[in-house]
Motif scaffolding. Structure first.
Motif: not given
Length: 471
Positions: A74-79, A85-88, A97-101
């Protein structure tokens, strides 16, 4: 001809450039998108490698279900979202969701492009060839990669990227292609201008020379010019043909002149013997009178033939001439004869200029006026009017004679031609032919038409500007 050939070449070159430009533009757009896709595939592969080690599925709130690996993901996706500016996001097979940003980004229920990419990745097929995004489209680029554990797809990594920068680079590439195509088109147009000029220059020279010869300037020849070898050979052949035609015409003129001149002496001797013979015959003998008339007519024909040969052979001495004054002078010279025949000879001769040989023009006008007076009955009028319009000065002579039919108008001016109705009128049928030859030598012309209510209308025209120059 150049105005027809040049557009054809330009259209063909434009078609070739467009045929090359469109595939190149498509290739540039595809290359830009492929570059972004490859970059996103690398990113999704990295996130998929992190998601492989997430063993716990979150239940309830994220604060109660602690998983260090999932928190790292999650931290990697948020960063990643904050920087690019890419949604992932990483989503289980059931779309949870397992993790999303960012946190409010989820998979849509169905139908959207993100959902289609997710479903495709579930079948172990990554998004290697997403739909092409063009510069005028404001869509987003979706790339999905499966997360595989023990040979099974347990989740899917999905990225949704903005395409503004990619579309901007594609547009810049297209502008460069457009600039290159424009420069190539300008270069092609310049080359086409030079090519058509090189090809058509001999044609223009040949056309001008042909016009000169057609208007009586038989000395004109095609000057040496560039161009294709075939056209240069055509120019040489044309000059040879013109030389042969001029030689033949010169031989004909010389023959007519020599024959007319050589026949004059025997004819003069014959007429003298006729006169001596007439002294031995009773006065008023009709046969001798008929012989005298035919002999004089033959002498007139020979004189006219010689005059025609000289008119066709002599070059015009063109001068800027007061046509009105010249015509008024000729009318004054013919007026006594008109009065003797009971014909009214009137004129309207304002001062106006034109380029003509005064001697040749006077001779031509004399022949026309003589012809008008000859066929106009007593009490009728012969009228002469001088005027100008545009680049021509015209002299119109109308008479009150019987006139000519349409068929006769088509033949008037031919050598030795006379109307069957006027065979008893004195003349050889060469006067108007001589007039036409004298006028043509100086760029003039003569035309005939019916005059209402009866009679003939003759229009003599000479140029106002010097022939061969811009008026």
């Amino acid at each position: 001809m150049r105005s027809r050939l040049l557009p054809l070449l330009i259209v063909l070159m434009a078609g070739v450039l467009l045929a090359l430009g469109f595939p190149l533009a498509v290739s540039v757009a595809a290359a830009q998108q492929q570059k972004v896709v490859v970059d996103r595939i690398d990113d999704t592969a990295r996130f998929a490698s992190l998601a492989q080690f997430v063993t716990k599925r979150p239940t309830g709130s994220r604060l109660r279900d602690k998983d260090e690996r999932r928190e790292t993901l999650q931290t990697e996706l948020d960063y990643y979202h904050e920087v690019y500016g890419i949604k992932a996001g990483v989503f289980f097979r059931d779309r949870e969701p397992m993790a999303h940003a960012p946190g409010d980004w989820f998979l849509p229920p169905r139908g959207a492009e993100v959902r289609e990419a997710f479903e495709e990745a579930l079948r172990s097929r990554g998004s290697h060839d997403p739909r092409q995004v063009w510069p005028w489209q404001r869509g987003r680029l979706v790339v999905a990669s499966p997360v595989i554990r023990d040979g099974d797809v347990v989740a899917v990594v999905v990225t949704e990227s903005p395409t503004g920068r990619m579309r901007s680079k594609t547009l810049q590439g297209w502008l460069l292609i457009g600039a290159g195509e424009s420069a190539a088109m300008l270069l092609a147009v310049g080359a086409a201008l030079r090519l058509t000029g090189w090809v058509l220059r001999p044609v223009r020279v040949l056309d001008a020379t042909t016009h000169d010869i057609a208007t009586g300037r038989l000395k004109s020849r095609v000057a040496a010019a560039g161009g294709p070898p075939e056209l240069r050979r055509l120019a040489r052949s044309f000059n040879e043909m013109a030389d042969n035609v001029e030689d033949v015409l010169e031989q004909q003129r010389a023959f007519v002149a020599d024959a007319s001149h050589q026949l004059r002496n025997p004819l003069s001797a014959l007429l003298l013997r006729i006169e001596l013979l007439a002294l031995e015959l009773p006065e008023g003998n009709e046969e001798i009178a008929s012989v005298r008339t035919e002999g004089k007519r033959l002498a007139q024909v020979l004189d006219d033939l010689l005059g025609l040969a000289l008119a066709e052979h002599t070059a015009a001495d063109l001068q800027l001439t007061d046509i009105g004054a010249l015509m008024a002078e000729r009318v004054g010279a013919w007026r006594p004869l008109a009065e003797e025949r009971g014909v009214r000879l009137t004129d309207t001769c304002p001062a106006t200029t034109g380029w003509a040989d005064p001697v040749a023009l006077s001779s031509a006008l004399d022949a026309v006026v003589d012809n008008a007076l000859k066929f106009t009955p007593e009490g009728e009028e012969v009228r002469v009017e001088v005027s100008w319009s545009g680049e021509r000065t015209t002299i119109v002579i109308t008479d009150g004679g019987p006139g000519l039919t349409e068929d006769e108008l088509a033949r008037i001016g031919d050598r030795f031609w006379r109307s069957n109705r006027h065979q008893n009128v004195k003349g050889s049928g060469l006067g108007l032919s001589i007039s036409r030859a004298l006028l043509a030598a100086g760029g003039g012309s003569i035309t005939y038409a019916q005059h209402e209510p009866h009679g003939l209308r003759v229009t003599v025209s000479v140029p106002r500007g010097e022939p061969g120059s811009t008026a």
